[in-house]
Design an enzyme around this catalytic site. Structure first.
Site, PDB file in Angstrom:
ATOM      1  N   SER A 193      63.208  26.247  43.521  1.00  0.00           N
ATOM      2  CA  SER A 193      61.970  26.772  42.985  1.00  0.00           C
ATOM      3  C   SER A 193      61.802  26.071  41.574  1.00  0.00           C
ATOM      4  O   SER A 193      60.664  26.432  41.097  1.00  0.00           O
ATOM      5  CB  SER A 193      62.186  28.096  42.928  1.00  0.00           C
ATOM      6  OG  SER A 193      62.926  28.782  41.915  1.00  0.00           O
ATOM      7  N   LYS A 228      63.248  31.193  35.787  1.00  0.00           N
ATOM      8  CA  LYS A 228      62.109  30.846  35.893  1.00  0.00           C
ATOM      9  C   LYS A 228      61.475  30.395  34.402  1.00  0.00           C
ATOM     10  O   LYS A 228      62.243  30.411  33.482  1.00  0.00           O
ATOM     11  CB  LYS A 228      60.974  31.791  36.410  1.00  0.00           C
ATOM     12  CG  LYS A 228      60.836  32.504  37.795  1.00  0.00           C
ATOM     13  CD  LYS A 228      60.924  31.501  38.843  1.00  0.00           C
ATOM     14  CE  LYS A 228      61.429  32.192  40.162  1.00  0.00           C
ATOM     15  NZ  LYS A 228      61.310  31.280  41.554  1.00  0.00           N
TER      16      LYS A 228
END
Length: 311
Positions: free
Chosen positions: A62, A134
């Protein structure tokens, strides 16, 4: 008259056996010499892990191409708040947390951060106690909007790092809602999202039947009970027409924009959940190759990534 004395052991043997069962003085000193450094090392490791840095492994793609599966990274905790554990060890039983050290690091747009997962879109509390990594897109109070996969913060285009992967070949048009997208009841999708304001401590929102779904999960995550009864909104049993947020939040996204479950899908991250800022890669190899195939595993070491600073 002679007395007969019977020994269970030959004379002296019982005494010798007793002496042999007790550790010699030298052994006691030797045990003490290695036990003390061991305790010091354990305490030092706990302090370093709690206050300075911690190691993490990247399990998924991701964050490609900034981080790859099989990258091992160091996360700096310097300047981030330090709290006592949230759960009793080896349980899911919550206990009151005490802030040992306050946050002094100022979060910045573009920081790559590790945080405790806040839960899925409809979860008040995460079913799994896991950490995510993230990129920080929106700070408390920012207005986040995505137009045809291009991110805008407060009306200005967000400066993407060169390592970000975005596939512009297919764009989900505005007005075609994705039911898996946060918040509940919005007409957003992964490519056309917002505008939405990142909540901050003290931010006041008006509540009505139309927008209750959008904010209900966030209010419940702050520890309140929300109900709709007889056309009235009740918070902790009291009728309410507005709500004031009690925490600061951030909006985060993965660098692999088309293959990342992030704030677009499960919502804002409390600043309190942030563990630290990703610093550098200390090891990297192909995570798909099993350890049983050690020669190939060693061949897969990505020497060019080791020591790379995370930007």
């Amino acid at each position: 008259m002679k007395l007969k004395v019977r020994y269970k052991f030959p004379p002296g043997e019982e005494y010798q056996e007793k002496i042999a069962s007790e550790p010699a003085e030298e052994d006691k000193v030797e045990a003490k010499n290695w036990f003390k450094p061991l305790i010091i090392a354990i305490i030092a490791a706990i302090i370093v892990k709690s206050f300075i840095f911690e190691a993490f492994r990247i399990p998924s793609g991701s964050m490609e191409d900034t981080l790859l599966p099989g990258d091992f990274i160091i996360v700096s905790k310097l300047g981030f708040p330090v709290k006592t554990p949230k759960y009793l060890p080896f349980t899911r039983i919550e206990i009151p947390q005490i802030e040992v050290l306050p946050q002094i690091y100022s979060l910045k747009h573009g920081d790559v951060v590790v945080f405790k997962f806040p839960g899925e879109k409809n979860e008040v509390q995460a079913s799994e106690n896991v950490n995510y990594i993230k990129r920080l897109i929106g700070l408390p109070g920012d207005v986040v909007q995505i137009i045809d996969k291009v991110i805008y913060i407060n009306g200005s285009r967000f400066l993407e790092p060169p390592s970000v992967k975005v596939n512009y070949e297919f764009i989900t048009p505005r007005g075609l809602p994705n039911p898996y997208i946060f918040p509940e009841g919005s007409d957003f999708n992964e490519d056309n999202y917002g505008p939405i304001t990142v909540p901050f401590k003290g931010m006041k929102i008006e509540l009505n039947k139309e927008n209750l779904k959008q904010w209900q999960i966030m209010i419940e995550r702050e520890g309140h009970k929300v109900e709709l009864a007889d056309e009235k909104i009740l918070i902790d049993g009291v009728e309410a027409s507005d709500y004031v947020f009690e925490k600061n939040y951030v909006f985060v996204m993965g660098d692999n924009r088309n293959n990342s479950l992030d704030s677009r899908y499960w919502g804002f991250v409390p600043v309190d959940n942030i563990i630290g800022k990703a610093s550098f890669i200390y090891w990297s190899w192909n995570s798909d190759i099993p350890f049983l195939n050690l020669p190939e595993k060693i061949k897969s070491i990505r020497w060019n990534r080791i020591g790379r600073k995370i930007k």
